[in-house]
Design an enzyme around this catalytic site. Structure first.
Site, short mmCIF file in Angstrom:
data_model
loop_
_atom_site.label_atom_id
_atom_site.label_comp_id
_atom_site.label_asym_id
_atom_site.label_seq_id
_atom_site.Cartn_x
_atom_site.Cartn_y
_atom_site.Cartn_z
N HIS A 58 2.31 10.44 45.03
CA HIS A 58 2.11 8.94 44.90
C HIS A 58 1.86 8.53 46.39
O HIS A 58 3.30 7.93 46.48
CB HIS A 58 1.94 8.70 43.73
CG HIS A 58 1.56 8.48 42.60
ND1 HIS A 58 0.35 8.55 42.10
CD2 HIS A 58 1.82 9.74 41.42
CE1 HIS A 58 -0.09 8.52 40.85
NE2 HIS A 58 1.36 9.92 40.03
N GLU B 254 0.55 6.33 47.56
CA GLU B 254 -0.44 4.68 47.37
C GLU B 254 1.11 3.81 46.88
O GLU B 254 0.76 2.57 47.36
CB GLU B 254 -1.12 4.85 46.61
CG GLU B 254 -1.44 4.81 44.91
CD GLU B 254 -1.71 6.14 44.25
OE1 GLU B 254 -0.86 7.21 45.18
OE2 GLU B 254 -1.58 6.31 43.50
N ASP C 236 -4.54 -19.52 44.37
CA ASP C 236 -5.28 -18.75 43.57
C ASP C 236 -6.77 -19.77 43.26
O ASP C 236 -7.30 -19.09 43.90
CB ASP C 236 -5.17 -17.57 42.66
CG ASP C 236 -3.72 -17.04 43.15
OD1 ASP C 236 -2.90 -17.00 43.44
OD2 ASP C 236 -3.31 -16.80 41.28
N SER C 237 -6.22 -20.40 42.38
CA SER C 237 -7.83 -21.15 42.37
C SER C 237 -8.29 -21.79 43.65
O SER C 237 -9.30 -22.15 43.72
CB SER C 237 -7.70 -22.09 40.90
OG SER C 237 -5.93 -22.82 41.44
N LYS D 167 -1.15 -11.00 45.71
CA LYS D 167 -1.24 -11.82 45.98
C LYS D 167 -1.40 -12.47 47.05
O LYS D 167 -1.52 -13.28 47.39
CB LYS D 167 0.59 -12.88 44.92
CG LYS D 167 0.34 -14.23 45.16
CD LYS D 167 0.65 -14.94 44.49
CE LYS D 167 0.16 -16.27 43.78
NZ LYS D 167 -0.56 -16.46 42.16
#
Ligand code: XMP
Length: 515
Positions: A173, A175, A230-231, A371
């Protein structure tokens, strides 16, 4: 006019790492989209990708219910990279043989580079690099036209290539962070696709603003605003897209931290291009939560109550159809049980806690991001530092930090203790080094002594972690002098707590929040 970016397509076969592929590709300045593995060839052609990545997945390519892409993807003449299950699909499609391994290979191993051109350009020949393996099947016979370009002790075909078709497969993997040079390998693949790398987070902002305008038009939209990053990013994006038709609703659910309501109202009182509506709903939430001690039940109740209030506001403000939320990818993956290996961990209130039937349609521009990427967007949008640097705070607030049933008294004890923890961490210059720090109030009492008196009071936990994206975390080593100050201040200033303990659990096996 909107620019048409060169695109990479990621076919998702159910791996828990698929979003990490997209994330690494974004970091490499290429626009990508994740689509279900069985997308039709016509749709793929319309999408017009410059390259395709086939993700990993939980199935076996030889099983009857194996996930298979449209075989025509191999005739498009564009570069393809198969990761893990993707490698096995490629091998099988071109006539190789895939069988179960005698032993499942899981964890770190070393890859030996046999050909340092193309996918391993820039690597040293015969070099050993650390890679992350997670597979139960392996390629037994190579298909005709393919060659091995890297191997490991247990996987002779750890990376295979058909150079004339520009088709590659890696068993490991690239990633994940346990493959430290994985990004260079992905970068080489993007080079082979010929991407000009003109996409970045500014492009993301432009595209999202356009998408919001196209979807919402001249209508109004409700945006759930908590004051967290975030908001706040979502509300600002909406503000830029449709201005004051954005009705940002900030609900005081009685589960916020000390001074938080005042701070948020003060931050957003001016300078933002959206309307702020404050709702004091403390009573409603706390009544509904009375005597509830199960964490999932608390989360569901809170999620439901939030939506009810948004729906009421939507009606009040004149038939609003849309609700925007700052849902991030970790919220989605931890709340939903996809097909495949990803299990449900918690119902994050802005995802799993939603009622089955909802009148409002959701708009979640950050749903695929992590985030730290949102912080980057926040910077581009000019969001104030105080919000950008704020530690994450969960939607259900202190309800998941007052363990067991919630009362006003317990909430107020935790508020005071939590404020002391944050104050000392700030004074010690640690706030920006820590992903998240907070207090947790335990549902038990312990015996202590104060002056000449016996005490029998509550216990507060100090929790502090470092993390990149909240998916995994390490407990943060707060210096003992600061812990000492936190402990002595809490036990002397908060009447009702007589013991302070320090949480030394990482994620996994713990989660960041206690409930
Ligand atoms: P856990 O506790 O699952 O938390 O390790 C990972 C990150 O997510 C935050 N968190 C939430 N955020 N709604 C949110 O918006 C929620 O319901 C929720 N639950 C946890 C948590 O604070 C941490 O940053």
């Amino acid at each position: 006019m909107e620019k048409d970016f060169e695109k990479l397509l990621i076919l998702d076969f159910g791996s828990q790492y698929t979003q990490l592929i997209a994330r690494k590709i974004r970091e490499l300045n290429v626009y990508s989209e994740i689509v279900p593995y069985n997308i039709s060839i016509e749709k793929i052609k319309r999408f017009n990708p410059r390259g395709i990545i086939l993700s990993g997945g939980p199935k076996s390519v030889y099983s009857l219910d194996a996930y298979k892409p449209d075989p025509e993807i191999f005739n498009l003449g564009i570069p393809i990279l198969g990761i893990c299950y993707g490698l096995q699909l490629i091998s099988q499609h071109f006539g190789g043989l895939v069988l179960p391994s005698e032993k499942r290979e899981y964890g770190k191993t070393f890859l030996i580079i046999d050909d340092n051109r193309d996918l391993f350009k820039g690597f040293k020949l015969d070099d050993k690099i650390q890679v992350w393996m997670s597979h139960g099947d392996r390629v037994e016979h190579l298909p005709p036209g393919f060659e091995v370009i890297a191997h490991t002790k247990n996987s002779p075909f750890a990376t295979v290539a058909n150079k004339s078709r520009t088709v590659f497969g890696v068993q490991f993997h690239p990633e994940v962070s346990h493959t430290p040079q994985g990004k260079e390998i992905l970068n080489n693949f993007l080079e082979l696709c010929g991407f000009s790398r003109d996409w970045n987070m500014n492009s993301f902002v432009e595209t999202e603003i356009k998408k919001i305008r196209d979807t919402v038009g001249n209508n109004k939209i409700i945006c759930a605003l908590s004051g967290g990053i975030d908001s706040s990013v979502v509300a600002t994006l909406l503000g830029k897209a449709i201005g004051k038709n954005t009705k940002a609703v900030f609900i005081n659910n009685g589960l916020l931290r000390k001074g938080e309501v005042e701070e948020i109202l003060d931050t957003f009182k001016a300078g933002f291009n959206f309307d702020l509506i404050y709702v004091d709903a403390r009573k409603r939430f706390l009544t509904k939560l009375k005597n509830v001690d199960d964490p999932e039940e608390k989360r569901k109740i809170i999620g439901n109550e939030f939506i009810k209030i948004f729906e009421e506001k939507a009606k009040e403000l004149g038939d609003i159809k849309y609700l925007a939320q700052g849902t991030l990818y970790p919220d989605v993956i931890e709340s939903t049980s996809f097909k495949g290996p990803s299990a449900k961990i918690k119902s994050h209130h802005n995802v799993g806690g939603l009622p089955e039937k909802m009148k409002l349609q959701l708009i979640e521009p950050l749903r695929e991001l992590f985030k730290d990427e949102v912080r980057e967007i926040g910077k581009i949008l000019g969001i104030p530092k105080i919000i950008l640097e704020r530690h994450p705070f969960p939607g259900p607030g202190l309800a998941v930090r007052v363990l067991g049933d919630i009362t006003e008294v317990k909430l107020s004890l935790l508020r005071e203790a939590d404020a002391i923890i944050i104050d000392e961490i700030k004074k010690g210059g640690l706030y920006n080094k820590i992903w998240q720090a907070f207090g947790v109030l335990l549902p038990l009492k312990s015996v202590g002594v104060m002056g000449d008196e016996r005490t029998y009071e509550k216990v507060c936990v100090v929790r502090a972690v470092t993390s990149i994206d909240g998916m995994t975390a390490d407990w943060y080593k707060i210096p003992h002098e600061i812990l000492e100050r936190i402990s002595s201040r809490i036990t002397s200033e908060v009447n009702g707590i007589n013991r302070v303990v320090y949480d030394i659990t990482s994620k996994p096996p713990g989660t960041i929040e206690w409930e």
